[in-house]
Write an enzyme that holds these catalytic residues in place. Structure first.
Site, PDB file in Angstrom:
ATOM      1  N   GLN A   1      37.696  47.439  19.796  1.00 32.89           N
ATOM      2  CA  GLN A   1      38.717  47.825  18.974  1.00 32.89           C
ATOM      3  C   GLN A   1      39.823  48.462  19.744  1.00 32.89           C
ATOM      4  O   GLN A   1      39.656  49.748  19.826  1.00 32.89           O
ATOM      5  CB  GLN A   1      38.029  48.722  17.961  1.00 32.89           C
ATOM      6  CG  GLN A   1      38.860  48.958  16.897  1.00 32.89           C
ATOM      7  CD  GLN A   1      38.505  49.722  15.493  1.00 32.89           C
ATOM      8  OE1 GLN A   1      37.183  49.686  15.375  1.00 32.89           O
ATOM      9  NE2 GLN A   1      39.362  50.013  14.744  1.00 32.89           N
ATOM     10  N   PHE A   2      41.002  47.749  19.988  1.00 31.21           N
ATOM     11  CA  PHE A   2      42.030  48.301  20.525  1.00 31.21           C
ATOM     12  C   PHE A   2      42.691  49.222  19.822  1.00 31.21           C
ATOM     13  O   PHE A   2      43.340  50.001  20.402  1.00 31.21           O
ATOM     14  CB  PHE A   2      43.032  47.110  21.273  1.00 31.21           C
ATOM     15  CG  PHE A   2      43.751  46.494  20.036  1.00 31.21           C
ATOM     16  CD1 PHE A   2      45.271  47.049  20.243  1.00 31.21           C
ATOM     17  CD2 PHE A   2      43.508  45.640  19.133  1.00 31.21           C
ATOM     18  CE1 PHE A   2      46.012  46.580  19.145  1.00 31.21           C
ATOM     19  CE2 PHE A   2      44.294  45.217  18.161  1.00 31.21           C
ATOM     20  CZ  PHE A   2      45.576  45.503  17.924  1.00 31.21           C
ATOM     21  N   THR A   3      42.746  49.371  18.549  1.00 35.37           N
ATOM     22  CA  THR A   3      43.342  50.076  17.693  1.00 35.37           C
ATOM     23  C   THR A   3      42.720  51.620  18.056  1.00 35.37           C
ATOM     24  O   THR A   3      43.574  52.605  17.664  1.00 35.37           O
ATOM     25  CB  THR A   3      43.326  49.820  16.188  1.00 35.37           C
ATOM     26  OG1 THR A   3      41.881  49.837  15.857  1.00 35.37           O
ATOM     27  CG2 THR A   3      43.920  48.488  15.950  1.00 35.37           C
TER      28      THR A   3
END
Length: 146
Positions: free
Chosen positions: A78-80
């Site tokens: 999850q890059f966010t």
């Protein structure tokens, strides 16, 4: 590198209507990778997650890790999680590792995790994932390693 851990009674990831990873009791891990993250940092974080004691022991205290609790691990990229959110009204994803590098590191960390723990499931890197979970508690922790 940042991991958001949620103690769950169950969790699954669905991509295009198909379940790609599913666990019952255990840990749902959302993993964010920053530009300067390394495999060594990742191993340190995975080791910490696997040893982290936030399952109830026989005294009802958070004394057991996921293995002692008989749980599973669902690992989702999850890059966010790496977004800067302190200024303005839109997240800045500049600190996140570029996708090609992140995918290679994520896959390497998944492989490492599977050598350390048997019950590992995953999402699909960069896919439009639908994550279903029943948070137990709720119990949620944010872990980082230097």
């Amino acid at each position: 590198m940042r991991a958001l851990l949620q103690r769950v009674l169950e969790a699954k990831v669905v991509v295009n209507g198909e379940i790609t990873g599913e666990i019952q009791q255990g840990i749902l891990v959302f993993l964010g990778l920053a530009k300067d993250d390394t495999f060594e940092k990742g191993k340190k974080l995975i080791d910490k997650i696997l040893k982290y004691r936030f399952f109830d022991d026989e005294q009802g205290k958070m004394g057991w890790n996921v293995d002692q609790a008989g749980g599973g691990l669902l690992l989702v990229s999850q890059f966010t999680l790496m977004a800067h959110t302190q200024k303005g009204l839109r997240p800045d994803f500049g600190p996140a590792m570029p996708p090609q590098e992140a995918e290679a590191l994520y896959e390497k960390l998944v492989t490492y995790t599977k050598t350390q723990f048997e019950q590992v499931q995953t999402g699909v890197f960069a896919a439009d994932m639908k994550v279903h979970l029943v948070n137990d508690g709720p119990v949620t922790f944010n872990l980082e390693v230097a």
